[in-house]
Design a protein around this motif. Sequence first.
Motif, short mmCIF file in Angstrom:
data_model
loop_
_atom_site.label_atom_id
_atom_site.label_comp_id
_atom_site.label_asym_id
_atom_site.label_seq_id
_atom_site.Cartn_x
_atom_site.Cartn_y
_atom_site.Cartn_z
N GLN A 17 1.64 9.19 -1.25
CA GLN A 17 3.00 8.90 -0.82
C GLN A 17 3.20 7.39 -0.67
N PRO A 18 4.46 6.93 -0.80
CA PRO A 18 4.75 5.53 -0.44
C PRO A 18 4.75 5.39 1.07
N ALA A 19 4.48 4.20 1.55
CA ALA A 19 4.52 3.96 2.99
C ALA A 19 5.97 3.90 3.47
N SER A 20 6.17 4.19 4.74
CA SER A 20 7.50 4.06 5.34
C SER A 20 7.76 2.60 5.66
N ASN A 21 8.92 2.11 5.26
CA ASN A 21 9.27 0.72 5.52
C ASN A 21 9.67 0.51 6.98
N THR A 40 -3.71 12.00 3.35
CA THR A 40 -2.64 11.38 2.58
C THR A 40 -3.04 9.94 2.30
N VAL A 41 -2.91 9.54 1.04
CA VAL A 41 -3.15 8.16 0.63
C VAL A 41 -1.79 7.49 0.46
N TYR A 42 -1.53 6.47 1.27
CA TYR A 42 -0.28 5.72 1.18
C TYR A 42 -0.52 4.48 0.32
N VAL A 43 0.36 4.29 -0.67
CA VAL A 43 0.14 3.25 -1.68
C VAL A 43 1.36 2.33 -1.75
N ASP A 44 1.08 1.04 -1.85
CA ASP A 44 2.12 0.00 -1.98
C ASP A 44 1.95 -0.69 -3.33
N ASP A 45 3.03 -0.75 -4.12
CA ASP A 45 2.95 -1.36 -5.45
C ASP A 45 3.33 -2.84 -5.45
#
Length: 361
Positions: A267-271, A224-229
């Motif tokens: 997926q987005p990362a978990s905050n 899984t690649v976690y991406v932050d914009d």
Amino acid sequence: MDTKTYNELLEEMKMSAIAGGSGLTDFNEGSNIMNIFESVARPLEQAYIDTRNGYVNNLRAIPYSVFDFQQKKGQKASVSVIFTRNAALSSVSSIPVGTRVSNGSLTFITTENGSIASGETDSGSIEAIAEDVGLEYNVAAGTVNVIESNLTAEIVSVTNPYKAVGGTDAETQTQMLRRFKYYINGLQGSNRYGIIAGVLGIEGVRSVGIDEHFPPKNDIYNLTVYVDDGTGNLTETLKAKCKELVDGTDTESNPGLRAAGVNVDFQPASNVSVSVVLTATIYRAEEARVRSDITTKLQEYINGLGIHESVILSSIIVLLKQISGITDVSGLTLNGDTENIPIGVNQIARFNSATITIIAS
């Protein structure tokens, strides 16, 4: 390379004239010969400085230029706004493209024509884009409420029902160097460094984390690649760009980055919400200003962290002690604890609140 100051250059010229047997004897301040030396020494000093700066900057750029590696410029945020008029009139009120709205300091410009229909008080959602690039343009919902352009008198207000998204700052030298290291380590493309470097190169991506799955997640995904914009989230548009780059399009220009048979999830990362409690001792400083500066510094530091970057207590203390008027910081806790907050490869820290006690010394 070494540089020479104005005084060093002046002394060298003076000593050279004496040693050369020029016959010159008056080297007192204000003499004709010293006036000539001084007029030459000033531009020479500047030439040394310019040469030194050029040398340092060009030397830094050489590794990047070999690979045509460019610094990311940042992106403009976008936001949906709704205009309201003072009554449900029988006429149509037009809102032209290019209408300027703001939160009082940061301006957005509409990118499409809009209107308030007959019998309605509100317009539909109208898209607007930030006037400039920057993370600061990702303003909260309900804050874009100033109409800067001249519209018809019956249009009295504007608001943004949802948060502005997509704004990113220009890449710093530190961020660029870190991305370049991933790029070099991942030149073969299919390893984790290659995927990280590739996704980080997409405009709008600020940080990336990779979590490999053994056995595959949901019997499908190998990693899984976690991406932050830049906001801690991942829009569907940006997700599609990342997927296209990693999976490829079966073309020579975009062969993809993943190895054959590897399935990649995005997926987005978990905050990870971070609440800070601290006591600041101040001296000859306005309490309200210090309190505001502390909150701003905390937001900038915590929300500036990327995926898999931990929240460090000592870093916060160093930052806060740089604020004018603060002499000491004590009692610092993060989420009620006196330890750093470790952030996982699938997580990103986000500022939640600050409880600040001020002590005037």
